[in-house]
Design a protein around this motif. Structure first.
Motif, PDB file in Angstrom:
ATOM      1  N   UNK A 286       0.808  -1.215   0.000  1.00  0.00           N
ATOM      2  CA  UNK A 286       0.000   0.000   0.000  1.00  0.00           C
ATOM      3  C   UNK A 286       0.839   1.261   0.000  1.00  0.00           C
ATOM      4  N   UNK A 287       2.181   1.110   0.007  1.00  0.00           N
ATOM      5  CA  UNK A 287       3.095   2.255  -0.112  1.00  0.00           C
ATOM      6  C   UNK A 287       3.659   2.240  -1.524  1.00  0.00           C
ATOM      7  N   UNK A 288       3.424   3.330  -2.270  1.00  0.00           N
ATOM      8  CA  UNK A 288       3.750   3.351  -3.690  1.00  0.00           C
ATOM      9  C   UNK A 288       4.583   4.573  -4.049  1.00  0.00           C
TER      10      UNK A 288
ATOM     11  N   UNK B  75      -6.286   8.227   1.489  1.00  0.00           N
ATOM     12  CA  UNK B  75      -4.975   8.031   0.874  1.00  0.00           C
ATOM     13  C   UNK B  75      -4.112   9.249   1.153  1.00  0.00           C
ATOM     14  N   UNK B  76      -2.824   9.024   1.412  1.00  0.00           N
ATOM     15  CA  UNK B  76      -1.875  10.118   1.612  1.00  0.00           C
ATOM     16  C   UNK B  76      -1.008  10.281   0.377  1.00  0.00           C
ATOM     17  N   UNK B  77      -0.749  11.544   0.005  1.00  0.00           N
ATOM     18  CA  UNK B  77       0.211  11.877  -1.048  1.00  0.00           C
ATOM     19  C   UNK B  77       1.282  12.758  -0.414  1.00  0.00           C
ATOM     20  N   UNK B  78       2.532  12.310  -0.473  1.00  0.00           N
ATOM     21  CA  UNK B  78       3.643  13.036   0.134  1.00  0.00           C
ATOM     22  C   UNK B  78       4.352  13.843  -0.943  1.00  0.00           C
ATOM     23  N   UNK B  79       4.329  15.161  -0.801  1.00  0.00           N
ATOM     24  CA  UNK B  79       4.995  16.007  -1.786  1.00  0.00           C
ATOM     25  C   UNK B  79       4.053  17.025  -2.376  1.00  0.00           C
ATOM     26  N   UNK B  80       4.568  18.238  -2.567  1.00  0.00           N
ATOM     27  CA  UNK B  80       3.717  19.339  -3.025  1.00  0.00           C
ATOM     28  C   UNK B  80       4.271  19.948  -4.308  1.00  0.00           C
ATOM     29  N   UNK B  81       4.560  19.064  -5.277  1.00  0.00           N
ATOM     30  CA  UNK B  81       4.874  19.491  -6.634  1.00  0.00           C
ATOM     31  C   UNK B  81       3.730  19.123  -7.552  1.00  0.00           C
ATOM     32  N   UNK B  82       3.886  19.398  -8.845  1.00  0.00           N
ATOM     33  CA  UNK B  82       2.811  19.133  -9.792  1.00  0.00           C
ATOM     34  C   UNK B  82       2.494  17.651  -9.930  1.00  0.00           C
TER      35      UNK B  82
ATOM     36  N   UNK C 219       2.678   3.696   9.002  1.00  0.00           N
ATOM     37  CA  UNK C 219       2.243   2.726  10.011  1.00  0.00           C
ATOM     38  C   UNK C 219       1.628   1.516   9.336  1.00  0.00           C
ATOM     39  N   UNK C 220       1.956   0.331   9.858  1.00  0.00           N
ATOM     40  CA  UNK C 220       1.465  -0.891   9.243  1.00  0.00           C
ATOM     41  C   UNK C 220       0.857  -1.856  10.229  1.00  0.00           C
ATOM     42  N   UNK C 221       0.067  -2.751   9.660  1.00  0.00           N
ATOM     43  CA  UNK C 221      -0.532  -3.833  10.429  1.00  0.00           C
ATOM     44  C   UNK C 221      -0.726  -5.007   9.485  1.00  0.00           C
ATOM     45  N   UNK C 222      -0.218  -6.166   9.858  1.00  0.00           N
ATOM     46  CA  UNK C 222      -0.281  -7.353   8.997  1.00  0.00           C
ATOM     47  C   UNK C 222       0.357  -7.093   7.631  1.00  0.00           C
ATOM     48  N   UNK C 223       1.404  -6.272   7.627  1.00  0.00           N
ATOM     49  CA  UNK C 223       2.159  -6.051   6.404  1.00  0.00           C
ATOM     50  C   UNK C 223       1.605  -5.009   5.466  1.00  0.00           C
ATOM     51  N   UNK C 224       0.508  -4.331   5.827  1.00  0.00           N
ATOM     52  CA  UNK C 224      -0.048  -3.334   4.915  1.00  0.00           C
ATOM     53  C   UNK C 224      -0.257  -2.005   5.637  1.00  0.00           C
ATOM     54  N   UNK C 225      -0.400  -0.950   4.853  1.00  0.00           N
ATOM     55  CA  UNK C 225      -0.509   0.411   5.390  1.00  0.00           C
ATOM     56  C   UNK C 225      -1.826   0.590   6.133  1.00  0.00           C
TER      57      UNK C 225
ATOM     58  N   UNK D 276      -3.332   3.940   2.162  1.00  0.00           N
ATOM     59  CA  UNK D 276      -2.337   3.887   1.083  1.00  0.00           C
ATOM     60  C   UNK D 276      -1.535   5.179   1.130  1.00  0.00           C
ATOM     61  N   UNK D 277      -0.276   5.098   0.695  1.00  0.00           N
ATOM     62  CA  UNK D 277       0.607   6.261   0.679  1.00  0.00           C
ATOM     63  C   UNK D 277       1.324   6.306  -0.668  1.00  0.00           C
ATOM     64  N   UNK D 278       1.271   7.469  -1.312  1.00  0.00           N
ATOM     65  CA  UNK D 278       1.980   7.692  -2.569  1.00  0.00           C
ATOM     66  C   UNK D 278       3.050   8.752  -2.325  1.00  0.00           C
ATOM     67  N   UNK D 279       4.301   8.415  -2.557  1.00  0.00           N
ATOM     68  CA  UNK D 279       5.366   9.409  -2.383  1.00  0.00           C
ATOM     69  C   UNK D 279       5.644  10.087  -3.720  1.00  0.00           C
TER      70      UNK D 279
END
Length: 453
Positions: free
Chosen positions: A118-120, A148-155, A278-284, A313-316
């Motif tokens: 779930x981390x992409x 869902x989280x998106x990390x980063x503040x570019x286009x 943060x994870x639980x049972x291997x997933x976000x 889910x997290x998208x960097x």
């Protein structure tokens, strides 16, 4: 100079095409240029890095097509540098080689939990929804991933957020392939949380991208007041750049607006530094951030106060990173080929004869198309100054490179082949029940077959 110059440009995105254009327009220079790309198609990140709902940005392709119609410029697609051809191979056929390979993969983020299910990386997601042939045809959307989280503040962060928040049917009118449309119908996201480590004056959005964020009737944009602050460094940044002030103006309007009750929301949070997934049972199952504060210079410091966000889910989207080019030195910290503004610099500090770089592989993944043009002009200026010192290739006739590729059994594509594929994709769009400008062909072998038919 009396001899005809032969130059290879590795990478057929905007940086490579602009370099070829400047070369062929240099007064007094008799030159032919071959553009070589690992993709079967030209245009690089304009085709595979721009969100499909941004047709205005894709207008750049029209300008690039005009450049590529120059008979002194040829295109060889589906030819991978390092696998199909190496530096010593190219030296046989060209006086100089310019690398414009860009930055194709996600920059790493070294925090706990980054490898959870779930981390992409944003680049992987962008390549999927843009139909790149070298990524899986399905995206692993999970039915429980509503926040869902998106990390980063570019286009790129905005593009990812917008695609996650829109409905599949909204995007059906674009050029997305059928597998992307079917995949997006499985997307359960209702809330996208975009996290900025610093304040509103430091974001890297462009005004147009930010304004378009709420053009969908299905999306509310919610700017949260926490961290929406300005210090002395922030005010100086706003005075120095009109575009940055325009961005803050748009953010301020979003901050003041009342939500319309749209079914999907994009939340923008400031002064939140991601420190753990943060994870639980291997997933976000969540994201932990440290609250930061502006330090007077426009930078931030940690406060020691943490907050957990329930996301699935997290998208960097913290930037791209270039691939190492076999046979060339590489600065792993900066993610570039070492250079002095254009010449490639070898490990001993001396220029590598006849080898140059331009675009993101030269200066890192920053700047817009305008920077790419000026960047190419600088590199080509250096190449032109070096002409008298460039060793002549062993096989200078253009057909020699074609024969070499044929002898290797490589199924390369050409500009004429791209025009066939271009017409085929447009015909698919016209034939679709919802008329579209084009429908992208995704499988590499199918693209090559159509181009070489």
């Amino acid at each position: 100079m009396s001899r005809k110059l032969r130059v290879a440009v590795v990478g057929a995105g905007p940086a490579g095409v602009y370099a070829a254009d400047i070369l062929t327009k240099t007064e007094g220079l008799d030159v032919t240029v071959d553009l070589i790309d690992r993709d079967p198609t030209p245009f690089g990140l304009i085709r595979y890095g721009v969100a499909p709902d941004h047709p205005r940005i894709k207008e750049i392709i029209k300008a690039l097509k005009r450049v590529m119609s120059n008979p002194d410029i040829r295109f060889f697609g589906n030819v991978a540098f390092g696998d199909d051809v190496k530096l010593e191979d190219l030296r046989q056929f060209y006086d100089a080689i310019v690398f414009a390979t860009g930055a194709r993969r996600d920059r790493d983020l070294d925090i706990p939990g980054i490898d959870l299910d779930g981390s992409y990386g944003a680049a992987d997601f962008v390549y999927w929804y843009d139909g790149h042939p070298d990524v899986p045809r399905e995206w692993p959307f999970q039915p429980h991933a509503k926040e869902v989280a998106v990390l980063g503040v570019g286009n790129v962060g905005l593009d990812v957020s917008r695609i996650l928040a829109k409905t599949a049917d909204e995007l059906l009118v674009t050029e997305i392939p059928e597998n992307v449309y079917e995949g997006l119908k499985k997307n359960a996201t209702t809330d996208v949380h975009v996290f900025a480590r610093r304040g509103p004056a430091q974001v890297k959005f462009t005004p147009m991208e930010l304004r378009e964020l709420n053009h969908s009737p299905n999306i509310d944009v919610i700017v949260h007041p926490e961290g929406f602050e300005f210090d002395e460094g922030s005010m100086e940044a706003l005075k120095a750049a009109k575009s940055q002030k325009l961005v803050v103006d748009v953010l301020t309007k979003y901050l003041a607006a009342e939500p319309s009750g749209a079914p999907h929301r994009i939340h923008i949070h400031f002064c939140q530094n991601p420190v753990e997934i943060l994870g639980e049972d291997g997933r976000v199952v969540g994201l932990r951030t440290e609250i930061t504060e502006l330090d007077g210079t426009g930078n931030v410091r940690g406060t020691g106060e943490f907050k957990d966000w329930p996301v699935q889910a997290v998208y960097r989207a913290i930037g791209y990173y270039s691939d190492v080019l076999p046979g060339l030195p590489f600065d792993a910290a900066a993610g570039v080929v070492p250079n002095d503004g254009g010449h490639v610099i070898d490990l001993d500090g001396s220029p590598l004869p006849g080898v140059y770089v331009t675009g993101w592989i030269k200066r890192g993944p920053v700047g817009l198309i305008g920077h790419t043009k000026s960047d190419a002009a600088q590199t080509i200026g250096m190449l032109v100054e070096d002409i008298d010192q460039l060793p002549a290739p062993e096989h200078a006739e253009p057909e020699a490179f074609d024969r070499y590729l044929d002898s290797r059994g490589l199924e390369y594509t050409t500009w004429e082949g791209w025009e066939k594929l271009d017409a085929h994709e447009q015909a698919l769009g016209e034939a679709h029940e919802v008329e579209r400008e084009r429908v992208k062909v995704v499988p590499r072998d199918e693209m090559v077959r159509i181009a070489r038919s």
